[in-house]
Design an enzyme around this catalytic site. Structure first.
Site, PDB file in Angstrom:
ATOM      1  N   GLY A 179       0.259 -19.196  -4.930  1.00 46.64           N
ATOM      2  CA  GLY A 179       0.460 -20.163  -3.870  1.00 46.64           C
ATOM      3  C   GLY A 179       0.959 -19.528  -2.585  1.00 46.64           C
ATOM      4  O   GLY A 179       0.481 -18.485  -2.140  1.00 46.64           O
ATOM      5  N   CYS A 180       1.950 -20.158  -1.976  1.00 41.80           N
ATOM      6  CA  CYS A 180       2.480 -19.690  -0.693  1.00 41.80           C
ATOM      7  C   CYS A 180       3.161 -18.337  -0.795  1.00 41.80           C
ATOM      8  O   CYS A 180       3.271 -17.617   0.196  1.00 41.80           O
ATOM      9  CB  CYS A 180       3.463 -20.718  -0.139  1.00 41.80           C
ATOM     10  N   ALA A 181       3.622 -17.965  -1.990  1.00 40.42           N
ATOM     11  CA  ALA A 181       4.279 -16.666  -2.164  1.00 40.42           C
ATOM     12  C   ALA A 181       3.287 -15.520  -2.124  1.00 40.42           C
ATOM     13  O   ALA A 181       3.689 -14.351  -2.013  1.00 40.42           O
ATOM     14  CB  ALA A 181       5.038 -16.633  -3.490  1.00 40.42           C
ATOM     15  N   ALA A 182       1.996 -15.816  -2.204  1.00 43.50           N
ATOM     16  CA  ALA A 182       0.990 -14.764  -2.330  1.00 43.50           C
ATOM     17  C   ALA A 182       0.905 -13.877  -1.099  1.00 43.50           C
ATOM     18  O   ALA A 182       0.529 -12.701  -1.206  1.00 43.50           O
ATOM     19  CB  ALA A 182      -0.373 -15.376  -2.632  1.00 43.50           C
TER      20      ALA A 182
ATOM     21  N   PHE B 189       7.697 -17.470  -0.222  1.00 42.51           N
ATOM     22  CA  PHE B 189       8.216 -18.288  -1.319  1.00 42.51           C
ATOM     23  C   PHE B 189       7.099 -19.179  -1.861  1.00 42.51           C
ATOM     24  O   PHE B 189       6.272 -19.676  -1.091  1.00 42.51           O
ATOM     25  CB  PHE B 189       9.368 -19.168  -0.834  1.00 42.51           C
TER      26      PHE B 189
END
Length: 356
Positions: free
Chosen positions: A137-140, A333
């Site tokens: 997700g956004c942590a990628a 995150f």
């Protein structure tokens, strides 16, 4: 040491404003028992505009997961190469100089990955390694930076290409009526970003140490429920509180490097929402102004998932960069709840030119 060079960022041409988002919520969910709460939460995001790959009239339709995924593939192939080319130009490299492509996305699925198509289409060498990351997700975005750092540490003369492609609008689900889903409909936007990590040379952030931290027992706080209609985004109301346990992890990473995380020169942080940035300012004991790049991304583009960190870094470059040797922190995150973190110094590339 590996250097993260200037990112290239592109957002689609179709724009939806905060005012249009609120009006859509009012008209489509007039009888929703928690409409007032949802509207207030959307307004509090601070998102003024978002960019989407289709006109809003088409975005609101749901032709089925198959058609949406075909559109994801078509739009990625149409838009990603130009973004990559600008990133390569900024890093002063050719496709044949790249040793690994790290492709991150959580809003569509392809197998083989877009990396295979890119290698063929853009004449990357056939020996180029492929590393698709689809489930962070956004942590990628942060994870991609870290894996590129690891690769260039293992192979000091190598170069890594990071590509983030997120079309969040293709995950809109008209039947999802939870407050978290309504909030997401007003928060997420579409965007593409690319950046090169050079093993030698380059201007940007010289990466020195990276780390990852997962908050135990939070794996269902941000998640996808995969159904016949596609990806249904699940967002727990506790997500905005995650900076209190994550701030110590950021401090530990910097501390293990001999730095004080509360006293660095620049911060490139994933902007999941304004509460994330406000709380991180509080628990990291950093002035809110330190997160101005992340907040600008959120205001102008919304949450563009894995591409946020790269866009925030692009804004630092646009401001003129930092002073040589300036110390900084980058962090993404996402689901898990996971933090992917990096610390490094600003380099103008002169050191390497001198050695050569």
């Amino acid at each position: 040491m590996a250097t993260l060079c200037r990112p290239s960022v592109s957002v689609p041409e179709h724009v939806i404003t905060m005012e249009e988002t609120l009006e859509l919520a009012r008209s489509r969910h007039a009888d929703h028992p928690q409409l007032a709460l949802a509207l207030r939460l959307i307004e509090n995001t601070g998102v003024k505009t978002r960019h989407i790959v289709q006109p809003i009239e088409e975005t609101l339709k749901h032709p089925g997961f198959e058609d949406r995924n075909k559109l994801y593939e078509a739009e990625a192939k149409a838009r990603v190469p130009a973004v990559i080319q600008r990133a390569l130009d900024d890093a002063e490299l050719l496709t044949t100089d790249i040793d690994v492509i790290i492709y991150v996305s959580c809003t569509g699925f392809m197998m083989p990955s877009l990396t295979a198509w890119l290698i063929n289409e853009m004449d990357f060498d056939s020996t180029t390694r492929q590393l698709p990351i689809a489930q962070l997700g956004c942590a990628a975005g942060g994870a991609a930076i870290n894996r590129a750092h690891d690769f260039c540490t293992a192979y000091p003369n190598a170069n890594a290409l990071i590509v983030a492609c997120e079309f969040c609008s293709l995950c809109y689900q008209p039947t999802d009526l939870g407050v978290g889903s309504l909030l997401s409909n007003g928060l997420f936007g579409d965007g593409i970003a690319a950046a090169v990590v050079r093993g030698r040379g380059g201007k940007g952030v010289r990466l020195e140490r990276n780390g990852s931290y997962l908050i135990p027992k939070t794996e269902d706080w941000i998640a996808y429920d995969v159904r016949a209609t596609g990806f249904h985004f699940l967002l727990d109301k506790r997500v905005p509180t995650t900076m209190e346990p994550l701030a110590p992890a950021l401090k530990d990473l910097a501390g293990n490097h001999g730095w004080d995380a509360t006293d660095l020169d620049f911060y490139i942080i994933h902007a999941g929402g304004p509460r994330i940035l406000d709380d991180l300012s509080k628990f990291l004991e950093v002035e809110p102004h330190a997160f101005r790049f992340s907040r600008s991304t959120l205001t102008e583009y919304g949450n563009i998932a894995s591409a946020v960190v790269l866009d925030a870094l692009r804004r630092l470059f646009d401001e003129g960069g930092a002073e040589k040797g300036a110390r900084g922190l980058l962090a993404g995150f996402g689901p898990g709840i996971t933090a992917e973190m990096t610390v490094g110094r600003w380099s103008d590339g002169d050191e390497d030119r001198g050695r050569r």
